[in-house]
Design an enzyme around this catalytic site. Sequence first.
Site, mmCIF file in Angstrom:
data_model
loop_
_atom_site.group_PDB
_atom_site.id
_atom_site.type_symbol
_atom_site.label_atom_id
_atom_site.label_comp_id
_atom_site.label_asym_id
_atom_site.label_seq_id
_atom_site.Cartn_x
_atom_site.Cartn_y
_atom_site.Cartn_z
ATOM 1 N N TYR A 122 -32.380 2.198 -12.480
ATOM 2 C CA TYR A 122 -31.399 2.840 -11.696
ATOM 3 C C TYR A 122 -32.016 3.065 -10.471
ATOM 4 O O TYR A 122 -32.842 4.158 -10.065
ATOM 5 C CB TYR A 122 -30.856 4.026 -12.228
ATOM 6 C CG TYR A 122 -30.283 3.772 -13.581
ATOM 7 C CD1 TYR A 122 -29.872 2.466 -14.042
ATOM 8 C CD2 TYR A 122 -29.955 4.990 -14.654
ATOM 9 C CE1 TYR A 122 -29.257 2.355 -15.192
ATOM 10 C CE2 TYR A 122 -29.098 4.490 -15.864
ATOM 11 C CZ TYR A 122 -29.052 3.389 -16.353
ATOM 12 O OH TYR A 122 -28.365 3.029 -17.437
ATOM 13 N N ARG B 171 -15.972 2.730 -17.732
ATOM 14 C CA ARG B 171 -16.502 2.613 -16.260
ATOM 15 C C ARG B 171 -15.626 3.324 -15.222
ATOM 16 O O ARG B 171 -15.299 2.861 -14.054
ATOM 17 C CB ARG B 171 -16.890 1.338 -15.865
ATOM 18 C CG ARG B 171 -17.936 0.584 -16.817
ATOM 19 C CD ARG B 171 -18.150 -0.768 -16.408
ATOM 20 N NE ARG B 171 -19.017 -1.252 -17.461
ATOM 21 C CZ ARG B 171 -20.433 -1.158 -17.817
ATOM 22 N NH1 ARG B 171 -21.008 -0.210 -17.179
ATOM 23 N NH2 ARG B 171 -20.953 -1.565 -18.640
ATOM 24 N N SER C 151 -10.026 7.045 -16.273
ATOM 25 C CA SER C 151 -9.879 8.291 -15.505
ATOM 26 C C SER C 151 -8.739 8.000 -14.508
ATOM 27 O O SER C 151 -7.499 8.895 -14.154
ATOM 28 C CB SER C 151 -11.075 8.733 -14.622
ATOM 29 O OG SER C 151 -12.128 8.824 -15.450
#
Length: 341
Positions: free
Chosen positions: A60, A210, A214
Amino acid sequence: MVMVKRMKLGSQGLEVSAQGLGCMGMSAFYGPPKPQPQMIELIHRAIDAGVTFLDTSNSYGPFTNETLLGKALEGGMRGRAEVGTKFGISFSNGEREVCGEPGHVRAACEGSLRRLQVDCIDLYYQHRVDTRLPIEVTMGEMKKLVEEGKIKYIGLSEASASTIRRAHAVHPISAVQLEWSLWSRDVEEDIVPTCRELGIGIVAYSPLGRGFFSSGPKLVENLSQDDYRKDLPRFRPENLNHNSNIFERVNKIAARKGCTPSQLALAWVHHQGSDVCPIPGTTKIENLNRNMGALSVKLTTEEMAELEAIASVDAVKGDRYGANLPTWKDSETPPLSSWEA
């Protein structure tokens, strides 16, 4: 304030918060890196609220997310958190490579220890399986790292059932990280039962699809140009319209329950069992609080069945990833006998 319970992850003694925090989006892949002071404040808020299981990887950034966590955990914070990090994905000349060679395992671990500013990593995962060499070879080096006190517990990510079995025979696996959500359910057939048979904990990444659960299709409209979700098959226009119907139906149930669709989707993952720890990621404190609210959402057997009928295994259009990233479906490795021969 929602009380975040503690849970046993696997059978080897690892204890974590029942909900974790995925830290990837703070530094990589989901648009530009976020301001470090705000992300450190978010991590501190999470720990203070009882969300102490922090997930990162050396890929990351690469590397910058581990460095961020290292700074966030300076001082007394380190003793209050459980850190899971990963090795195995590297980038060379813009190309993604997967490596499980013993020398790479050890060098990657040393680098993570340095960036995280810790003496021991709580949970160390192989991020992707190197299909060029037997899983036993990689696991043998990870076992040495446990014996040397550099890592406490071993994990795998995106590994097939047979790979999990072979790895577990070398050294007990404490956790398998896999994508599990209302629109990623293929692991339920073989991998989840294998983990449960062997007493391995399950860490569910991307439990909100992902971010899809939401905000639904509006999510794609608001993504930055360098957010890699734009290129994922499920978010492409030819699939998004179909998948939006799933979000709308989940949203209606959430309204009936008096919660948000993201809380409902996350609660569904929590209801999969006491051996499952979802690790939703966020870069906003309000989303952290909302995700914690999912712990208070209780679902009946009928509501679980209703959600699962909407989001059946074949209901979603588009693969989880593009063709260039390996997953558990192609994680088989050669037999150890062929290597030793």
